[in-house]
Each structure stands twice: as C-alpha cells, then as structure tokens.
Motif scaffolding. Sequence first.
Motif, PDB file in Angstrom:
ATOM      1  N   GLN A   1    -130.284  -3.095 -29.053  1.00  0.00           N
ATOM      2  CA  GLN A   1    -131.015  -2.203 -28.444  1.00  0.00           C
ATOM      3  C   GLN A   1    -131.217  -2.763 -27.041  1.00  0.00           C
ATOM      4  OE1 GLN A   1    -134.438  -1.157 -30.783  1.00  0.00           O
ATOM      5  NE2 GLN A   1    -133.302  -0.039 -32.313  1.00  0.00           N
ATOM      6  N   GLN A   2    -130.249  -3.251 -26.495  1.00  0.00           N
ATOM      7  CA  GLN A   2    -130.261  -3.671 -25.270  1.00  0.00           C
ATOM      8  C   GLN A   2    -129.607  -2.743 -24.058  1.00  0.00           C
ATOM      9  OE1 GLN A   2    -129.570  -7.796 -26.757  1.00  0.00           O
ATOM     10  NE2 GLN A   2    -130.424  -8.361 -24.885  1.00  0.00           N
ATOM     11  N   ASP A   3    -130.249  -2.632 -22.896  1.00  0.00           N
ATOM     12  CA  ASP A   3    -129.830  -2.029 -21.758  1.00  0.00           C
ATOM     13  C   ASP A   3    -128.865  -2.869 -21.075  1.00  0.00           C
ATOM     14  OD1 ASP A   3    -131.005   0.464 -22.505  1.00  0.00           O
ATOM     15  OD2 ASP A   3    -132.613  -0.032 -21.254  1.00  0.00           O
ATOM     16  N   GLN A   4    -129.326  -4.189 -20.712  1.00  0.00           N
ATOM     17  CA  GLN A   4    -128.518  -5.162 -20.071  1.00  0.00           C
ATOM     18  C   GLN A   4    -127.728  -5.918 -20.930  1.00  0.00           C
ATOM     19  OE1 GLN A   4    -128.429  -5.220 -16.704  1.00  0.00           O
ATOM     20  NE2 GLN A   4    -129.717  -3.533 -16.485  1.00  0.00           N
TER      21      GLN A   4
END
Length: 563
Positions: free
Chosen positions: A497-500
């Motif tokens: 669930q990471q944006d980066q």
Amino acid sequence: MKYFCFFTLLLFQFSFAQNDSIVKLGKQLTYENKHSEAIAYFNKHLAQPKNSVQEIELLLALADVYKLELKFNKANDHYLRAYKRILEIKNEQLEFLYYVKRAEFYRKRTLYQEMVKQLDKAGNILKKHPINDAYLAKYYSRKAALFTEYYNIADSTLVFAKKSLLYATKINDKDNIFYSRLEIACVYEREMDLKRAIDEFESLIAYAKENRLVQNQADVTINYINVLIKDNQIDKALSEALAAMAFAKKYNLLYNENIFTIKVYELYKGLKKFEKANEYLEYRHELSERYYELEHNQFLFELEEKYKVDEKENQITIKNLELVNKSKELSTNKVRFYIFLGLFLAALVIALLIAYFLNKTRDTNKELQFLSQQNEFLLSEANHRINNNLQLIIILIEVQLSKISESEGQEIQKILKKINSIATLHRHLYQSNDKRHVNSYKYLKDIQVSFSDLFLENGIKTKFTIESIELSADVSMYLGLLLTELCINSIKHAFEQQDQKEIRFQLTKDTEFFYFYYSDSGVGLPQDSIQPKLIEQMCRQLRIKYTITNEDGFCFSFKKEHI
C-alpha cells in the motif's frame, strides 16, 4: 596523377550518362514494385548491352530486384556476375558501387559484420579514387543505416545521412533523398522529438506517393506507426496499420505485410480486444511461414545443393588431371631415344605443372575462404531460427496469458520473463564476434527495457546504473535470471500500500571484483521468512555469498571476482 584521376571520373560520368536512361527506366519499374516487368526489362537489355559499363549496371539492378523479392540465391549470382565483369574491365567506380550494393545485401539479412567489411572495402577505394555523386549518395546512406541499426550512434547517423542527402539532392536521386531523410527522421524518433518525427514521416509518405516509390512508402509507414504508438495516438496508429496491411498485400510486399500484421495484433491486444488480436496473430503465423520459407529454406537448400555439385565437379577435375599426368609420363617413357629432347620436355612439363598447381592452390584458397564465409552464413541462419523460435514461444505464452485471469497468470508471467532473459542473452551472443563473452551493459539494459511496461503499469520508478563489463556467457545468464527474479519478486510482493515505489540496481567493478547491488523501497522480507529458494540456487551456481537486509526495504548484494 591528379589530372588523370579527374579525367577518368569525367569519362566515366559521360559513359554513365549514356547508360543511365536505360537503367533508370528499369529502376523506376522497381520503385513502383513492378518486379516482373523490371526483370523482363533488364534481361532484355542484358541480351545486347551497349557496353561493359551498362552490362554491369543492369546486372546490379537485376540483383537488387531479386533481393527485394527475397530470392537471395539469384541476387547473389547476379552480384557475382557483375563483380567478375568489374574485375575484367578494372573499373574502380563500379567496384565501389558493387561493395555498397553487397553491404545492403548483407544488411537486408542482418549480417552486419559482413556489411562492415563491404563498406570498408568501398572506403578504401574512396581514399584512392574520386567517386561520382550518385554512388557517394548510396555509400553514405548505407553508412547511416549501419550506425542506426548496428552501432546505435545517433550523431554518426546524422552526419552520414546529411552527407547522403547533400549528394542525392545534387543529382535529384529520389530514392536516396528518401532514405537519407528517413534516417534523419528516425534519429528524431530515438531522441523522443515525436512531433518533429511525425511531421517528417508524414512528409516522406507524401513524397513516396508523389514519386511512386512503393517499397519506400511501405518502409516509412512502419516507422510512422511506431512513432504514433509512442505518442499515444493508438486509434490513429491502428487505422494506419490496417491501411498499410492492405497496401502491402496489394503490392505483394510480404515482409512489410508481416510487420504491419504484428503491429495490428499488438494494438488490438493493447486495447484488450483479444478476439481481434488472436485473429491477426493467426494470420501473422501464416505470413511468417511464407516469409521464412522464401527467405531461408529455398536459399539454403539451393546453396547446399550447389556446393555439393561443385565439390563433385572438383573431384572429377582432379581425377582427370591425374590421368593426364600419368598419360604424359607414359608418353615420355616411350621416347627414350630422344634423351636430350625428353629431358627438356620433362623439365618444361614440370615447370608448367608447378605453375599450374601454384595457380590452382591460390584458387583453392579463395574457394576455401568463400566456403568459410558461407559456413558462417549458415551458422547465422541457424541462430536466426533459434531466435525466431524463442520469440514464437514468447508470443504463444502471451496469448495464453490473455486467456486467463491476472492472478492465475502471475507464475506464467515469471516464466515468460525468464525465457525473454534467455532469448536476450542468445541474441547478444550470436550477434557478437566473441561467442564466449557478453557485454553486461547492453544485456542487462535489454532486460530492464523488457520490464518497462510492468514498471509503468505498477507505478514503479527505476534507477539502473550498469557499467560495461565483459562477462562469460554462463555468468551473464545467471545475472540476467537473478535480476529478472528479483524484479518479479519486487513487483509481486514488495509494494502493498505504498505511494512511493522504487527499484534501484547497480553493477559496478574495480580491478578485482564486480559488485551486484539490488534494492527496493518495499516492505522487505519478514524476519522469520524463508530465503528465496530460486535466488539461493542461482547464487550457488555463481559460487558467491550474498547479503540480504531489510533496513530501508529489501536489499540484496554480493561481489564476485572478475576474471
């Protein structure tokens, strides 16, 4: 000497101008893809050529037509006939043109090392003799193609393409004007100046239509469709590809029709219209079989049969020579009472035989060199078949992937990427002079490119730093498979669930070791997790000790002695 060379060039250009109208008309038939008419026309004038220069020009032009029809055996025969006549009349201008034509013949078959040799021979003549503008335009055009397709150096491509365009414009050589501009436009495309590339490709299509350059129009359309896809004009690219398919089919351009069919299949697949994609995939298989049969099997079969016949004829010739020699020895023994005359004749016969066999040895060495080149050619064809089969396997797996759900296709996707890694290694090996070593930069960069779509789909940024290292084929294979496995694992497990999302890879070296460093910004491995089995097995094959850390995501590294 300088004035003599200048006078020779003027004399040749005058002769060329006389022959040009006849050869030019036949070439126009070729440009319009009227190959049957062009062959009949050239053969008619070959029956009674006006002079040797015209005969050679007609032979070379006829060879070009057979090359376009993928009848490489006939093309090769006519090139060799022209070369024989060139040597007889000792014409440096036509010898220069012959090497340029042979270079294009090898480029058509992707035999770039042979292409380099032919252009080098032409370059040596250019250093010693003035060459007319028409032939210089062709020479610089093929140099530009070489630096585009083989060396991949955009600056050199531009230099040679602009030189070719200068000479071609000077004499209004429409074919070379077209291909020089095409090479320049391709540089724009590679530099991602897409708008400029699209404008130039559209201008070239109009130029080809205006001058009835059928093959040229089909060639530039391939590039035009590619740049439309890069510019995300998918609907327009599909429309152009479908129209180009019909155009190629109308003019029996089998190679181009094959390429356009692949583009249509890929575009429908990208639009997730899988029924349409499969329909064109089946048609593409049919075209590939027809093309492959024309390009490879017929030529190789006839070539092998030809040399079997030549070998038998050589054996018969040798036996006949042996019988002649025995007959001469018997005749000499019968004339015993002419002792002095007999000794003289014997000495004369021996001298002639020595001269003959020295000449025969020289000819045999030339023949062996030619056969060696043909063996290299056959090996290249075998490698080409292997590469085609690997690509066919990849296509079939992609078709299966399109028929199953995403979750079920993950394992097959892993297999596909590993096969693609092996196929990339094979391509680097058979295109290289050194079959035992692979350049790490080119090989691992190709693997990075093969993942670019997956990285883009998953929103993953990448930073790959790869130094150029000559590695053994075995080590290269495991490095490629290791990088492939690590990338697949990161895409599949690292980012929940990471944006980066970022993947970093470095391959560097010093005087003793090379260093492999891979990391991602994901969640890393749990403390109690089992070490990846496949990575463990590959590291065991490489005989290295690796390190895995989870401080800032997953990190895998090792060093290995560089021999």
